[in-house]
Design a protein around this motif. Sequence first.
Motif, PDB file in Angstrom:
ATOM      1  N   SER A  30     -40.912  58.701 -47.978  1.00 34.29           N
ATOM      2  CA  SER A  30     -41.371  59.565 -46.882  1.00 34.29           C
ATOM      3  C   SER A  30     -42.305  60.654 -47.392  1.00 34.29           C
ATOM      4  O   SER A  30     -43.266  61.028 -46.710  1.00 34.29           O
ATOM      5  CB  SER A  30     -40.188  60.170 -46.139  1.00 34.29           C
ATOM      6  OG  SER A  30     -39.466  61.039 -46.983  1.00 34.29           O
ATOM      7  N   HIS A  31     -42.067  61.143 -48.592  1.00 32.84           N
ATOM      8  CA  HIS A  31     -42.953  62.169 -49.150  1.00 32.84           C
ATOM      9  C   HIS A  31     -44.290  61.578 -49.566  1.00 32.84           C
ATOM     10  O   HIS A  31     -45.327  62.228 -49.443  1.00 32.84           O
ATOM     11  CB  HIS A  31     -42.266  62.873 -50.322  1.00 32.84           C
ATOM     12  CG  HIS A  31     -41.054  63.628 -49.887  1.00 32.84           C
ATOM     13  ND1 HIS A  31     -41.142  64.826 -49.211  1.00 32.84           N
ATOM     14  CD2 HIS A  31     -39.751  63.340 -49.986  1.00 32.84           C
ATOM     15  CE1 HIS A  31     -39.924  65.249 -48.919  1.00 32.84           C
ATOM     16  NE2 HIS A  31     -39.058  64.359 -49.380  1.00 32.84           N
ATOM     17  N   LEU A  32     -44.276  60.347 -50.032  1.00 30.53           N
ATOM     18  CA  LEU A  32     -45.533  59.674 -50.348  1.00 30.53           C
ATOM     19  C   LEU A  32     -46.323  59.415 -49.077  1.00 30.53           C
ATOM     20  O   LEU A  32     -47.544  59.574 -49.048  1.00 30.53           O
ATOM     21  CB  LEU A  32     -45.269  58.369 -51.099  1.00 30.53           C
ATOM     22  CG  LEU A  32     -44.648  58.520 -52.479  1.00 30.53           C
ATOM     23  CD1 LEU A  32     -44.354  57.158 -53.077  1.00 30.53           C
ATOM     24  CD2 LEU A  32     -45.523  59.344 -53.394  1.00 30.53           C
ATOM     25  N   ASP A  33     -45.628  59.029 -48.017  1.00 36.15           N
ATOM     26  CA  ASP A  33     -46.305  58.842 -46.725  1.00 36.15           C
ATOM     27  C   ASP A  33     -46.963  60.139 -46.270  1.00 36.15           C
ATOM     28  O   ASP A  33     -48.068  60.131 -45.739  1.00 36.15           O
ATOM     29  CB  ASP A  33     -45.324  58.349 -45.662  1.00 36.15           C
ATOM     30  CG  ASP A  33     -44.966  56.885 -45.822  1.00 36.15           C
ATOM     31  OD1 ASP A  33     -45.725  56.147 -46.496  1.00 36.15           O
ATOM     32  OD2 ASP A  33     -43.930  56.470 -45.276  1.00 36.15           O
ATOM     33  N   HIS A  34     -46.276  61.263 -46.482  1.00 38.12           N
ATOM     34  CA  HIS A  34     -46.835  62.574 -46.133  1.00 38.12           C
ATOM     35  C   HIS A  34     -48.123  62.822 -46.921  1.00 38.12           C
ATOM     36  O   HIS A  34     -49.130  63.281 -46.357  1.00 38.12           O
ATOM     37  CB  HIS A  34     -45.822  63.678 -46.419  1.00 38.12           C
ATOM     38  CG  HIS A  34     -46.423  65.042 -46.490  1.00 38.12           C
ATOM     39  ND1 HIS A  34     -46.882  65.718 -45.381  1.00 38.12           N
ATOM     40  CD2 HIS A  34     -46.677  65.852 -47.548  1.00 38.12           C
ATOM     41  CE1 HIS A  34     -47.378  66.886 -45.756  1.00 38.12           C
ATOM     42  NE2 HIS A  34     -47.265  66.982 -47.064  1.00 38.12           N
ATOM     43  N   LEU A  35     -48.102  62.521 -48.221  1.00 38.46           N
ATOM     44  CA  LEU A  35     -49.301  62.717 -49.033  1.00 38.46           C
ATOM     45  C   LEU A  35     -50.459  61.851 -48.544  1.00 38.46           C
ATOM     46  O   LEU A  35     -51.609  62.264 -48.564  1.00 38.46           O
ATOM     47  CB  LEU A  35     -49.025  62.405 -50.496  1.00 38.46           C
ATOM     48  CG  LEU A  35     -48.275  63.463 -51.285  1.00 38.46           C
ATOM     49  CD1 LEU A  35     -47.956  62.955 -52.681  1.00 38.46           C
ATOM     50  CD2 LEU A  35     -49.083  64.743 -51.363  1.00 38.46           C
ATOM     51  N   LEU A  36     -50.145  60.672 -48.112  1.00 38.74           N
ATOM     52  CA  LEU A  36     -51.182  59.764 -47.634  1.00 38.74           C
ATOM     53  C   LEU A  36     -51.759  60.230 -46.301  1.00 38.74           C
ATOM     54  O   LEU A  36     -52.966  60.136 -46.075  1.00 38.74           O
ATOM     55  CB  LEU A  36     -50.636  58.345 -47.503  1.00 38.74           C
ATOM     56  CG  LEU A  36     -50.334  57.649 -48.828  1.00 38.74           C
ATOM     57  CD1 LEU A  36     -49.512  56.396 -48.586  1.00 38.74           C
ATOM     58  CD2 LEU A  36     -51.614  57.328 -49.566  1.00 38.74           C
ATOM     59  N   ASP A  42     -56.863  63.703 -54.346  1.00 40.64           N
ATOM     60  CA  ASP A  42     -56.317  62.674 -55.216  1.00 40.64           C
ATOM     61  C   ASP A  42     -54.846  62.975 -55.475  1.00 40.64           C
ATOM     62  O   ASP A  42     -54.365  64.080 -55.218  1.00 40.64           O
ATOM     63  CB  ASP A  42     -57.089  62.644 -56.536  1.00 40.64           C
ATOM     64  CG  ASP A  42     -58.530  62.186 -56.353  1.00 40.64           C
ATOM     65  OD1 ASP A  42     -58.821  61.507 -55.346  1.00 40.64           O
ATOM     66  OD2 ASP A  42     -59.362  62.516 -57.208  1.00 40.64           O
ATOM     67  N   VAL A  43     -54.133  61.990 -56.010  1.00 40.79           N
ATOM     68  CA  VAL A  43     -52.706  62.147 -56.285  1.00 40.79           C
ATOM     69  C   VAL A  43     -52.473  61.927 -57.776  1.00 40.79           C
ATOM     70  O   VAL A  43     -52.924  60.939 -58.347  1.00 40.79           O
ATOM     71  CB  VAL A  43     -51.859  61.158 -55.460  1.00 40.79           C
ATOM     72  CG1 VAL A  43     -50.384  61.243 -55.844  1.00 40.79           C
ATOM     73  CG2 VAL A  43     -52.033  61.431 -53.970  1.00 40.79           C
ATOM     74  N   TYR A  65     -51.468  53.285 -55.029  1.00 38.19           N
ATOM     75  CA  TYR A  65     -52.822  53.097 -55.539  1.00 38.19           C
ATOM     76  C   TYR A  65     -53.711  52.410 -54.499  1.00 38.19           C
ATOM     77  O   TYR A  65     -54.834  52.859 -54.228  1.00 38.19           O
ATOM     78  CB  TYR A  65     -52.794  52.283 -56.837  1.00 38.19           C
ATOM     79  CG  TYR A  65     -54.153  51.833 -57.280  1.00 38.19           C
ATOM     80  CD1 TYR A  65     -55.007  52.697 -57.967  1.00 38.19           C
ATOM     81  CD2 TYR A  65     -54.607  50.548 -56.991  1.00 38.19           C
ATOM     82  CE1 TYR A  65     -56.278  52.285 -58.354  1.00 38.19           C
ATOM     83  CE2 TYR A  65     -55.875  50.139 -57.377  1.00 38.19           C
ATOM     84  CZ  TYR A  65     -56.696  51.009 -58.057  1.00 38.19           C
ATOM     85  OH  TYR A  65     -57.952  50.604 -58.437  1.00 38.19           O
ATOM     86  N   LYS A  66     -53.217  51.328 -53.921  1.00 35.67           N
ATOM     87  CA  LYS A  66     -54.011  50.575 -52.945  1.00 35.67           C
ATOM     88  C   LYS A  66     -54.316  51.407 -51.706  1.00 35.67           C
ATOM     89  O   LYS A  66     -55.435  51.377 -51.185  1.00 35.67           O
ATOM     90  CB  LYS A  66     -53.292  49.291 -52.555  1.00 35.67           C
ATOM     91  CG  LYS A  66     -53.291  48.249 -53.648  1.00 35.67           C
ATOM     92  CD  LYS A  66     -52.542  47.016 -53.201  1.00 35.67           C
ATOM     93  CE  LYS A  66     -52.565  45.935 -54.265  1.00 35.67           C
ATOM     94  NZ  LYS A  66     -51.848  44.723 -53.827  1.00 35.67           N
ATOM     95  N   ARG A  67     -53.332  52.126 -51.220  1.00 33.20           N
ATOM     96  CA  ARG A  67     -53.544  52.957 -50.026  1.00 33.20           C
ATOM     97  C   ARG A  67     -54.553  54.066 -50.295  1.00 33.20           C
ATOM     98  O   ARG A  67     -55.410  54.362 -49.464  1.00 33.20           O
ATOM     99  CB  ARG A  67     -52.220  53.565 -49.547  1.00 33.20           C
ATOM    100  CG  ARG A  67     -51.218  52.584 -48.991  1.00 33.20           C
ATOM    101  CD  ARG A  67     -51.448  52.242 -47.528  1.00 33.20           C
ATOM    102  NE  ARG A  67     -51.581  53.361 -46.646  1.00 33.20           N
ATOM    103  CZ  ARG A  67     -50.597  53.961 -45.979  1.00 33.20           C
ATOM    104  NH1 ARG A  67     -49.356  53.530 -46.114  1.00 33.20           N
ATOM    105  NH2 ARG A  67     -50.839  54.979 -45.182  1.00 33.20           N
ATOM    106  N   ARG A  73     -59.674  57.733 -52.491  1.00 32.51           N
ATOM    107  CA  ARG A  73     -58.927  58.714 -53.279  1.00 32.51           C
ATOM    108  C   ARG A  73     -58.396  58.010 -54.526  1.00 32.51           C
ATOM    109  O   ARG A  73     -58.373  56.798 -54.597  1.00 32.51           O
ATOM    110  CB  ARG A  73     -57.772  59.284 -52.447  1.00 32.51           C
ATOM    111  CG  ARG A  73     -58.267  60.062 -51.248  1.00 32.51           C
ATOM    112  CD  ARG A  73     -57.203  60.283 -50.215  1.00 32.51           C
ATOM    113  NE  ARG A  73     -56.117  61.104 -50.700  1.00 32.51           N
ATOM    114  CZ  ARG A  73     -54.972  61.267 -50.019  1.00 32.51           C
ATOM    115  NH1 ARG A  73     -54.788  60.664 -48.858  1.00 32.51           N
ATOM    116  NH2 ARG A  73     -54.012  62.016 -50.507  1.00 32.51           N
ATOM    117  N   LYS A  74     -57.973  58.785 -55.504  1.00 31.27           N
ATOM    118  CA  LYS A  74     -57.524  58.216 -56.769  1.00 31.27           C
ATOM    119  C   LYS A  74     -56.064  58.538 -57.046  1.00 31.27           C
ATOM    120  O   LYS A  74     -55.559  59.588 -56.656  1.00 31.27           O
ATOM    121  CB  LYS A  74     -58.373  58.758 -57.917  1.00 31.27           C
ATOM    122  CG  LYS A  74     -59.820  58.356 -57.826  1.00 31.27           C
ATOM    123  CD  LYS A  74     -60.611  58.973 -58.949  1.00 31.27           C
ATOM    124  CE  LYS A  74     -62.088  58.668 -58.763  1.00 31.27           C
ATOM    125  NZ  LYS A  74     -62.916  59.416 -59.702  1.00 31.27           N
TER     126      LYS A  74
END
Length: 110
Positions: A30-36, A42-43, A65-67, A73-74
Amino acid sequence: MDYAISHAQSYDVISLKGQFNAETVNGLRSHLDHLLKDCSGDVVIDMSSVEKLDSSGIGVLVFLYKRLKIEKRKLTLVGVNAKTDELLSMLQINKTIRQFSDLDDYLSNL
């Protein structure tokens, strides 16, 4: 898995601690989804405190990476330990996702 997220001007850092495996990745999604969705930089994933990485953790890295690539973004990894680096090298992920020794090394290469 413990983690912390910090924001900078052109990148966000996720500092992971503990095991990055099948038992722990769901709590991070869920936190990765927030970042996306809500962040635009970049992340950078700080893996200096990751004790164990398995195929589920690698799957999350590849997915992220793919998203990010779709959005121009990197994704970058910093602080990868020798055992984790061996696994990433064996799977040739290190040829796609850049790695740096630490955050200062990453920043000096921007």
